[in-house]
Motif scaffolding. Structure first.
Motif, PDB file in Angstrom:
ATOM      1  N   ALA A  61       1.086   2.442   3.661  1.00 15.90           N
ATOM      2  CA  ALA A  61       0.316   3.960   3.213  1.00 15.90           C
ATOM      3  C   ALA A  61       0.123   4.828   4.683  1.00 15.90           C
ATOM      4  O   ALA A  61       0.086   4.066   5.813  1.00 15.90           O
TER       5      ALA A  61
ATOM      6  N   GLY B  40       7.506   3.193  -0.374  1.00 15.12           N
ATOM      7  CA  GLY B  40       6.524   1.933  -0.976  1.00 15.12           C
ATOM      8  C   GLY B  40       7.184   1.640  -2.513  1.00 15.12           C
ATOM      9  O   GLY B  40       7.053   0.270  -2.884  1.00 15.12           O
TER      10      GLY B  40
ATOM     11  N   VAL C  16      -6.036   6.310   8.377  1.00 18.43           N
ATOM     12  CA  VAL C  16      -5.169   5.762   7.222  1.00 18.43           C
ATOM     13  C   VAL C  16      -3.949   4.784   8.199  1.00 18.43           C
ATOM     14  O   VAL C  16      -3.815   3.499   7.921  1.00 18.43           O
TER      15      VAL C  16
ATOM     16  N   THR D 272       0.749  -1.094  -0.064  1.00 24.54           N
ATOM     17  CA  THR D 272       0.007   0.169   0.080  1.00 24.54           C
ATOM     18  C   THR D 272       0.574   1.255  -0.106  1.00 24.54           C
ATOM     19  O   THR D 272       2.103   1.144   0.458  1.00 24.54           O
ATOM     20  N   GLY D 273       0.460   2.317  -0.490  1.00 25.23           N
ATOM     21  CA  GLY D 273       1.232   3.707  -0.498  1.00 25.23           C
ATOM     22  C   GLY D 273       2.315   3.324  -1.304  1.00 25.23           C
ATOM     23  O   GLY D 273       3.547   4.006  -0.859  1.00 25.23           O
ATOM     24  N   SER D 274       2.335   2.858  -2.458  1.00 28.33           N
ATOM     25  CA  SER D 274       3.636   2.489  -3.310  1.00 28.33           C
ATOM     26  C   SER D 274       4.003   3.322  -4.542  1.00 28.33           C
ATOM     27  O   SER D 274       4.686   2.713  -5.273  1.00 28.33           O
TER      28      SER D 274
ATOM     29  N   ASN E 288      -0.258   0.396  -4.862  1.00 26.61           N
ATOM     30  CA  ASN E 288      -1.425   0.928  -4.561  1.00 26.61           C
ATOM     31  C   ASN E 288      -1.077   2.346  -4.655  1.00 26.61           C
ATOM     32  O   ASN E 288      -0.044   2.874  -4.100  1.00 26.61           O
ATOM     33  N   TYR E 289      -2.085   3.275  -5.132  1.00 21.88           N
ATOM     34  CA  TYR E 289      -1.936   4.729  -4.885  1.00 21.88           C
ATOM     35  C   TYR E 289      -3.414   5.094  -4.575  1.00 21.88           C
ATOM     36  O   TYR E 289      -4.203   4.697  -4.742  1.00 21.88           O
ATOM     37  N   SER E 290      -3.456   6.487  -3.803  1.00 17.35           N
ATOM     38  CA  SER E 290      -4.610   7.067  -3.679  1.00 17.35           C
ATOM     39  C   SER E 290      -4.788   8.346  -4.569  1.00 17.35           C
ATOM     40  O   SER E 290      -5.647   8.695  -4.781  1.00 17.35           O
TER      41      SER E 290
ATOM     42  N   ASN F  22      -8.073   3.798  -1.177  1.00 15.51           N
ATOM     43  CA  ASN F  22      -7.915   4.570   0.105  1.00 15.51           C
ATOM     44  C   ASN F  22      -7.971   3.472   1.163  1.00 15.51           C
ATOM     45  O   ASN F  22      -9.234   2.824   1.319  1.00 15.51           O
TER      46      ASN F  22
END
Length: 265
Positions: free
Chosen positions: A91, A19, A117, A12-14, A36-38, A64
């Motif tokens: 993340a 990440g 988060v 996550t958050g990569s 993963n991204y937001s 998210n």
């Protein structure tokens, strides 16, 4: 070295920073990766390209982690493999209020946003991915590996805000609780970095301030270095590989000795 060949990893958050470094290093070791991204779609695709260049299959998913439905969508991305060997809960967000004594600097909403988060998001991801993580164990006899990205802030009560430090302290406690509860099928550990020279950190200040902070870190940490994302990612991959197969419930400071202070200081 392709010691992770045949394994599936979700990070996550990569899209950028730590990440990204974790994702690429896992890909170089042979793992297929779910990126993963937001917000940063372009950067996420760049990360996927780097992983593919290393010979891995890479999937990019916008999600998210504070949203249970999005966490399920992320976990479902591993369904074609029928398992998930690695989950890196990387993340994280903060709200900047470095004067911890200014109790008016943070609102209830600030605290809730950070906790959603940094703490709840990691829990929701494990909740969504648990069956696939257990499936990997059942197929291989090897415990699946979960790594939470915490912070020195959660150990020392320092950092960008009280909310951030408290959230990482909670993440540390949750790491230990879940390591006990999810064994033997799943290992759960956490790394607690100090300073990391990433965009996430640089965006919080102007260029001159960032350089001052970097020089201060180099002059006050025992190892006299300012860590970059690749430095921390090397330790992350240790926890996500068989090198740490007998390790669970551990919180490791990866901070160039920042928590020690400098001799004579």
């Amino acid at each position: 070295m392709k010691d992770l060949e045949g394994r599936v990893a979700l990070i996550t958050g990569s899209a950028t920073g730590l990440g990204r470094s974790i994702s690429v290093k896992l890909a170089e070791r042979g793992a297929d990766v779910i990126i993963n991204y937001s917000r940063s779609s372009t950067e996420a695709e760049e990360t996927a390209g780097l992983c593919e260049a290393a010979g891995a299959k890479a999937i990019v998913i916008k999600a998210n982690v504070a949203d249970p439905d999005d966490c399920r969508k992320l976990a479902e991305a591993a369904a074609p493999w029928g398992k998930l060997d690695i989950l890196a809960n990387n993340a994280g967000i903060t709200r900047h209020a470095r004067d911890h004594g200014d109790l008016d600097a943070l609102s209830k909403a600030d605290f809730m946003d950070v906790y959603e988060v940094n703490v709840v998001g990691a829990y929701l991801m494990l909740q969504a991915a648990k069956d696939l993580l257990v499936a990997a164990h059942d197929q291989t006899g090897r415990a699946s590996a979960v790594l939470n990205t915490s912070s020195i802030a959660g150990v020392k009560g320092i950092g960008s805000s009280v909310a951030y430090a408290a959230s990482k302290g909670a993440l540390n406690t949750m790491t230990v609780s879940l390591a006990r509860a999810l064994a033997p099928a799943i290992r759960v550990n956490a790394i607690c970095p100090g300073f990391i020279g990433t965009r996430w950190f640089r965006d919080a200040m102007d260029a001159e301030s960032y350089q001052k902070v970097t020089r201060r870190i180099e002059s006050t940490t025992p190892l006299a270095v300012a860590s970059g994302p690749d430095d921390i990612a090397d330790t992350a991959v240790f926890f996500l590989s068989d090198a740490s197969r007998h390790v669970t419930g551990e919180l490791l400071l990866v901070d160039a000795g920042m928590h020690l202070g400098k001799a004579g200081g």
